[in-house]
Design a protein around this motif. Sequence first.
Motif, PDB file in Angstrom:
ATOM      1  N   ILE A 189      -6.517  -4.768   6.336  1.00 50.30           N
ATOM      2  CA  ILE A 189      -6.112  -3.466   5.794  1.00 50.30           C
ATOM      3  C   ILE A 189      -7.381  -2.622   5.682  1.00 50.30           C
ATOM      4  O   ILE A 189      -8.321  -3.003   4.980  1.00 50.30           O
ATOM      5  N   PHE A 192      -6.890   0.723   0.943  1.00 52.22           N
ATOM      6  CA  PHE A 192      -5.730   0.909   0.066  1.00 52.22           C
ATOM      7  C   PHE A 192      -5.873   2.264  -0.598  1.00 52.22           C
ATOM      8  O   PHE A 192      -6.850   2.526  -1.295  1.00 52.22           O
ATOM      9  N   HIS A 237       4.871   1.608   2.257  1.00 49.47           N
ATOM     10  CA  HIS A 237       3.900   0.569   1.925  1.00 49.47           C
ATOM     11  C   HIS A 237       2.679   0.645   2.840  1.00 49.47           C
ATOM     12  O   HIS A 237       1.547   0.500   2.394  1.00 49.47           O
ATOM     13  N   TYR A 238       2.957   0.874   4.121  1.00 50.07           N
ATOM     14  CA  TYR A 238       1.873   0.866   5.103  1.00 50.07           C
ATOM     15  C   TYR A 238       1.957   2.084   6.014  1.00 50.07           C
ATOM     16  O   TYR A 238       3.064   2.555   6.321  1.00 50.07           O
ATOM     17  N   TYR A 247      -3.365   1.331   6.835  1.00 49.64           N
ATOM     18  CA  TYR A 247      -3.597   1.773   5.464  1.00 49.64           C
ATOM     19  C   TYR A 247      -2.438   1.278   4.608  1.00 49.64           C
ATOM     20  O   TYR A 247      -1.285   1.318   5.055  1.00 49.64           O
ATOM     21  N   GLN A 248      -2.759   0.808   3.404  1.00 48.46           N
ATOM     22  CA  GLN A 248      -1.690   0.435   2.477  1.00 48.46           C
ATOM     23  C   GLN A 248      -1.669   1.436   1.338  1.00 48.46           C
ATOM     24  O   GLN A 248      -2.719   1.859   0.846  1.00 48.46           O
ATOM     25  N   ASN A 251       1.916  -1.271  -3.367  1.00 47.68           N
ATOM     26  CA  ASN A 251       1.937  -2.739  -3.431  1.00 47.68           C
ATOM     27  C   ASN A 251       3.309  -3.260  -3.020  1.00 47.68           C
ATOM     28  O   ASN A 251       4.327  -2.635  -3.289  1.00 47.68           O
ATOM     29  N   GLN A 252       3.304  -4.426  -2.409  1.00 46.75           N
ATOM     30  CA  GLN A 252       4.583  -4.979  -1.943  1.00 46.75           C
ATOM     31  C   GLN A 252       5.521  -5.333  -3.096  1.00 46.75           C
ATOM     32  O   GLN A 252       6.731  -5.423  -2.904  1.00 46.75           O
ATOM     33  N   ILE A 269       7.121   0.743   6.866  1.00 50.83           N
ATOM     34  CA  ILE A 269       5.911   0.887   7.682  1.00 50.83           C
ATOM     35  C   ILE A 269       5.999   2.200   8.462  1.00 50.83           C
ATOM     36  O   ILE A 269       6.905   2.384   9.281  1.00 50.83           O
TER      37      ILE A 269
END
Length: 344
Positions: A189, A192, A237-238, A247-248, A251-252, A269
Amino acid sequence: MAQKRKRTRRKKPAQRKVQPVEEILFLVEGKMSTFGGPRDTGMSADEGLALFTQADLQGPKYSYLFLPTPPPGTTGLGRRLNPDKYYFACRWNYNDTPKEFLKRALARVENPAKGRAAEARPVDWGPNISTGRVADLSPGLAAALGLQTDDVVRITISALRAIPVKPIKGAKRVARISRPAPPPAKPVIKQFIGSPNCSPRKPGTKIDKIVVHCTEGSLASTLAEFQKNDSRKVSAHYVIDRNGDIYQMVNQTDCANHCMGANNASIGIEHVGSETDSLAAPQAAASAALIRWLLQEHQIPRTNIFGHDFAPGYSRPGGTSCPDKLFGSVHSQATIVAWVAANV
Ligand SMILES: [Zn+2]
């Protein structure tokens, strides 16, 4: 993305339906070439076929695939194929699609770029993976579909179309054949960048799907939009840039706001691209790596990867044009399924 934007593209109702992916026993999309027949000097004079033997020349179901007599100087079935008939070869996994099944199967072979399709019979195993191609077609089939060497072909064998056989017991629903599965590792990643537009998932939620998007805008505008605390409150998320950087932003463990009605149990995504772009090669590789890791991490079924417009539960009135044509030439779930089968 494309949550707010009004749809500008008219869509046929049929395209809104989720395709019956559970019926698909084999699916591949990628580059092709041609093979077989008297003039294929790439095959040796005695080269045979993986799915047929000399005894099959007498079989009424199969004999039409072959010339009445061997071309001069040849003994193998490869050169004896009738190049005008519709046949093809793929790199079969015989655990998923046994030879006896393939011998009786009828596949749908498509030229996605031109919207042409024909039915054809599997006859051989190939091409070698080093060619970068996923299928070899008969010259007659390639010509009928308007395909030339290294054009993209899509081949599907479904339980509905494989006549006269029924699905084989224990077969995987979508067979992956285009490459061996690499061990899924968490991709790097790049950064963030937290988005305020998220919320905790409902207690007890099991993440069960991945939703893929097209940003319909640049990386910078997407990152900015997702950091805005405005009325749209959108995020994912991404975000994967066209150069493959990931890039994130959420958080999951939290919901992102990327697919109205389907946010709670999904991971979103975004892929940077315009309405007319295809995925860039490094971006596609990064996306496939991320998806492979997510499937493993959350034990998500491979069949639960959806385009934004096709995600079960997606409830925005009027739908969306997202993910546009990033994953193939047509805005459809079948396109996503084919891309996943070939790449993930
Ligand atoms: Zn979207």
